[in-house]
Enzyme design. Structure first.
Site, PDB file in Angstrom:
ATOM      1  N   HIS A 113       0.804  -1.225   0.000  1.00 27.30           N
ATOM      2  CA  HIS A 113       0.000   0.000   0.000  1.00 27.30           C
ATOM      3  C   HIS A 113       0.843   1.283   0.000  1.00 27.30           C
ATOM      4  O   HIS A 113       0.794   2.068  -0.945  1.00 27.30           O
ATOM      5  CB  HIS A 113      -0.893   0.040   1.250  1.00 27.30           C
ATOM      6  CG  HIS A 113      -1.770  -1.150   1.441  1.00 27.30           C
ATOM      7  ND1 HIS A 113      -2.917  -1.394   0.710  1.00 27.30           N
ATOM      8  CD2 HIS A 113      -1.676  -2.176   2.325  1.00 27.30           C
ATOM      9  CE1 HIS A 113      -3.491  -2.506   1.136  1.00 27.30           C
ATOM     10  NE2 HIS A 113      -2.770  -3.006   2.110  1.00 27.30           N
TER      11      HIS A 113
HETATM   12  O1  RIB Z   1      -5.065  -0.131   4.779  1.00 35.07           O
HETATM   13  C1  RIB Z   1      -3.679  -0.086   4.551  1.00 35.07           C
HETATM   14  C2  RIB Z   1      -3.039   0.962   5.394  1.00 35.07           C
HETATM   15  O2  RIB Z   1      -3.240   0.657   6.768  1.00 35.07           O
HETATM   16  C3  RIB Z   1      -1.512   1.025   5.208  1.00 35.07           C
HETATM   17  O3  RIB Z   1      -1.074   2.335   5.427  1.00 35.07           O
HETATM   18  C4  RIB Z   1      -1.001   0.125   6.293  1.00 35.07           C
HETATM   19  O4  RIB Z   1       0.307   0.480   6.737  1.00 35.07           O
HETATM   20  C5  RIB Z   1      -1.983   0.412   7.392  1.00 35.07           C
HETATM   21  O5  RIB Z   1      -1.566   1.593   8.053  1.00 35.07           O
END
Ligand code: RIB
Ligand code: CA
Length: 310
Positions: free
Chosen positions: A240
C-alpha cells in the site's frame, strides 16, 4: 531542486518500505518523519520509524512522535496484520538515534510556516490524526501546503478493516473528514490501486537481492503478506504505502480521476467509508485525484531498483 516532503506514518512494514524508497530517491528531500498511532501504538510506530532510518544508515533523519490516539475515538490497531511489534518479519536492533523533542504536530506547523508557501508536500500513510490536528490548530498552514499525497480509502475495492472502510480512514474518520475538507490539493492512493500492487514470489526474491536492505524488505514482506494472501486467496499482498512515494517519483505509473470524496463519520455500519463520486452523479465539488490504475510491473521495477541503492 529536490521536492520537499514530510512523511506521516504508522510503521508498519509497508510504511517502512515507503520510507526506504523516499530515502533512496534524490528527487525527494525528506524534511522529517512524523509518527502517529495506527498499525501499532505510538511508542512502537515512533520506534519503528527510527529502526528503518538506521537500517538505511540515516540516523541523522529527524523523527517526531505525534498523536497517540484518534481525535474522538479509541485507537484501533492492526497487530493481526503487522505483528505485535508492527515490524515483525525481521529482528532488527533497537534504535540508538533519539526521537526529536518537538511534538510532530508542532513540527508540521512550524515547518509549513517557515518554508516558502507551496514548498512542502505532505505524505500521510497512516491515520490522519496528526495532519488534522495541525490543520485545526493552525488553519493558516492550509494554503502553504503544496499537495497531500496519501494512502487511504477505497471505492470499488470497499474496505479492509470493515466491509466499507480502509484502515487509515477508519481509525480516525473525523481526522479524515477535516483533511478531505481542507481544500488542499490531494492525491489519494486507495485500495482500488494498492490492491493491484501485489507482491509475488519473484518480486519478493527480487527484493531479497536488492542490496543491503533487501533481506529486511523481503522478510517484512514475507510476514506482512500472509494476512492478505489468506484473506483474499491471492498469490501476494498489496504494498500500500510505497504507492505514494512512487507517485511522487513517477506519476505516470498511476491513473485516476479528479472527483469528490467525502468521509462517513456518523453511520456505525459504514463508518470511515470514502464516498467517492467516481461517476460524478452528485454536484459535490471535486476535492481529490482518486487513483484506480497502476503499472504494477513498473512500480516494482522502480521500487526494487531504488532499494538496491541504499
Ligand atoms: O489499509 C492499509 C493501510 O493501513 C496502510 O497504510 C497500512 O500500513 C496500514 O496503516
Ligand atoms: Ca501505514
Amino acid at each position: 531542486m529536490a521536492r520537499k516532503i514530510i512523511i506521516d506514518t504508522d510503521p508498519g512494514q509497508d510504511d517502512a518500505v515507503a520510507i526506504l524508497l523516499a530515502l533512496a530517491s534524490p528527487e525527494l528531500e525528506l524534511l522529517g518523519i512524523t509518527c502517529v498511532a495506527g498499525n501499532v501504538p505510538l511508542p512502537l510506530t515512533s520506534k519503528n520509524a527510527r529502526i528503518v532510518c538506521e537500517l538505511a544508515n540515516r540516523p541523522d533523519m529527524r523523527v517526531f512522535a505525534g498523536c497517540d490516539a484518534p481525535l474522538a475515538r479509541p485507537l484501533v490497531t492492526a497487530e493481526h496484520v503487522h505483528g505485535k511489534t508492527g515490524l515483525d518479519g525481521m529482528d532488527l536492533p533497537d534504535p540508538i538515534m533519539a526521537l526529536q523533542e518537538q511534538h510532530a504536530v508542532d513540527f508540521l506547523i512550524e515547518t509549513l510556516r517557515t518554508e516558502p508557501e507551496g514548498a512542502i508536500t505532505l505524505v500521510p500513510i497512516g491515520p490522519l490524526t496528526n495532519i488534522a490536528t495541525a490543520i485545526q490548530r493552525a488553519p493558516d498552514i492550509i494554503p502553504r501546503i503544496r499537495e497531500i499525497v496519501l494512502m487511504g480509502g477505497g471505492y470499488f475495492e470497499g474496505g479492509n478493516i470493515t466491509p466499507t472502510a480502509e484502515f487509515n480512514i477508519y481509525v480516525d474518520p473525523e481526522a479524515a473528514k477535516i483533511v478531505f475538507g481542507a481544500g488542499v490539493p490531494m492525491v489519494v492512493m486507495p485500495l482500488d490501486v494498492t490492491h493491484k500492487a501485489l507482491t509475488s514470489r519473484a518480486r519478493v526474491e527480487a527484493f531479497r537481492n536488492a542490496g543491503r536492505v533487501g533481506p529486511a524488505v523481503a522478510s517484512w514482506t514475507d510476514f506482512f503478506e500472509r494476512f492478505d494472501k489468506e484473506k483474499y486467496g491471492s498469490e501476494g499482498a498489496p504494498l500500500h504505502d510505497p504507492c505514494t512515494i512512487a507517485y511522487l517519483l513517477k506519476p505516470d505509473l498511476f491513473t485516476g480521476r479528479h472527483i469528490n470524496v467525502e468521509i462517513e463519520t456518523e453511520s456505525d455500519l459504514t463508518l470511515g467509508m470514502t464516498v467517492a463520486d467516481w461517476w460524478r452523479v452528485t454536484r459535490r465539488a471535486p476535492n481529490a485525484t482518486f487513483m484506480g490504475g497502476i503499472n504494477d510491473a513498473g512500480f516494482f521495477d522502480l521500487l526494487t531498483e531504488r532499494l538496491s541503492r541504499l
